[in-house]
Write an enzyme that holds these catalytic residues in place. Structure first.
Site, PDB file in Angstrom:
ATOM      1  CG  ASP A  94      -1.792   1.177   1.369  1.00 56.74           C
ATOM      2  OD1 ASP A  94      -2.320   1.634   0.343  1.00 56.74           O
ATOM      3  OD2 ASP A  94      -1.952   1.674   2.495  1.00 56.74           O
ATOM      4  CG  ASP A 143      -1.867   7.498   0.844  1.00 52.19           C
ATOM      5  OD1 ASP A 143      -1.167   8.511   0.792  1.00 52.19           O
ATOM      6  OD2 ASP A 143      -2.587   7.122  -0.099  1.00 52.19           O
ATOM      7  CD  GLU A 200      -4.112   7.735   5.230  1.00 53.27           C
ATOM      8  OE1 GLU A 200      -4.863   8.718   5.010  1.00 53.27           O
ATOM      9  OE2 GLU A 200      -4.301   6.619   4.716  1.00 53.27           O
ATOM     10  CE  LYS A 220     -14.486   3.553   5.658  1.00 47.08           C
ATOM     11  NZ  LYS A 220     -15.632   3.963   6.509  1.00 47.08           N
ATOM     12  CB  SER A 238      -2.304   3.393  -3.679  1.00 44.98           C
ATOM     13  OG  SER A 238      -2.990   4.396  -2.978  1.00 44.98           O
ATOM     14  CB  ALA A 257      -4.545   7.378  -3.287  1.00 41.61           C
ATOM     15  CG  ASP A 258      -5.573  10.914  -6.814  1.00 36.44           C
ATOM     16  OD1 ASP A 258      -4.703  11.640  -7.321  1.00 36.44           O
ATOM     17  OD2 ASP A 258      -5.963  11.025  -5.630  1.00 36.44           O
ATOM     18  NE  ARG A 259      -1.766   5.301 -13.045  1.00 35.87           N
ATOM     19  CZ  ARG A 259      -0.959   4.248 -12.841  1.00 35.87           C
ATOM     20  NH1 ARG A 259       0.335   4.440 -12.639  1.00 35.87           N
ATOM     21  NH2 ARG A 259      -1.443   3.029 -12.834  1.00 35.87           N
ATOM     22  CG  ASP A 287      -1.622   1.899   7.063  1.00 36.69           C
ATOM     23  OD1 ASP A 287      -2.118   1.763   5.913  1.00 36.69           O
ATOM     24  OD2 ASP A 287      -1.567   2.994   7.648  1.00 36.69           O
TER      25      ASP A 287
END
Length: 221
Positions: free
Chosen positions: A9, A11, A18, A48, A110, A112-114, A169
């Protein structure tokens, strides 16, 4: 080593992003009329995507979650990350060691966005090690806790999921890795921004560790 590939992962595992992202999110929610505390914001949104909680956000702000609001969030978030982002302690050396150990069979997967993921990896000096092996849940049919991003990473590395180790995590991420059929180890250093050891274990993490710098030794032990 029993694993052929390591899937990280981003973040909270590789970068300490975070608190930065959450700080911007909390500020913008309060500006929009939702008096949410930083602690509640972190507990609600860790692991999320913002859009996945659109109904909750709209109920508390009384406003639609628009593309314009999201664009402002991304801009303010990215500026904060560019200004203050640091790697997780021990992560850079651990990734370098595991890149050598696996013959380059590592990936960053991830939710998240690229743009954010690649910007963060570049900023902490990890971009070259993950070159070509960065995967975003935003580009999958479903993001975490669905397994899609981990299945895509394993397929790209040519390694069956059950021969992959996932490092996560959050409960959301552990759930995704387990659903992909991988072994998941939970990184639980304590403090805000990470799932607790108990929560990660309950979600299916096979092993819990507390220091990223320990990871190569744990894998070779």
């Amino acid at each position: 080593m029993k694993f052929e590939a390591i899937l990280f992962d981003c973040d909270g595992v590789l970068v300490d992003s975070e608190p930065l992202t959450n700080g911007v999110l909390c500020t913008m929610f309060n500006e929009a009329g939702w008096a949410i505390s930083p602690e509640e914001c972190m507990a609600t949104f860790i692991g999320k995507t913002v859009r996945s909680e659109a109904a909750r956000i709209e109920a508390h702000t009384g406003q639609p979650l628009t593309d314009a609001w999201m664009a402002e969030f991304y801009a303010r978030r990215n500026a904060e990350i560019e200004r203050l982002l640091q790697p997780i302690a021990g992560a850079v050396d651990a990734v370098r060691a595991l890149h050598r150990l696996t013959g380059g069979r590592i990936a960053c997967a991830s939710g998240a966005d690229r743009f954010k993921v690649e910007m963060q990896l570049r900023q902490v000096g990890l971009s070259e090690l993950f070159d070509g092996h960065v995967f975003s849940g935003h580009e999958m049919p479903a993001t975490k806790p669905a397994p899609d991003v981990y299945l895509a990473a394993a397929a790209a590395l040519g390694v069956p999921p059950d021969r992959c180790l996932v490092i996560e995590d959050t409960v959301t991420g552990v759930t995704a890795g387990v659903a992909a059929g991988a072994t998941v180890w939970g990184y639980a250093p304590g403090g805000t921004g990470h799932g607790s050891a108990e929560a990660l274990r309950a979600a299916g993490a096979a092993h819990i560790f507390t220091a990223m710098g320990d990871l190569p030794g744990l894998l070779m032990g």
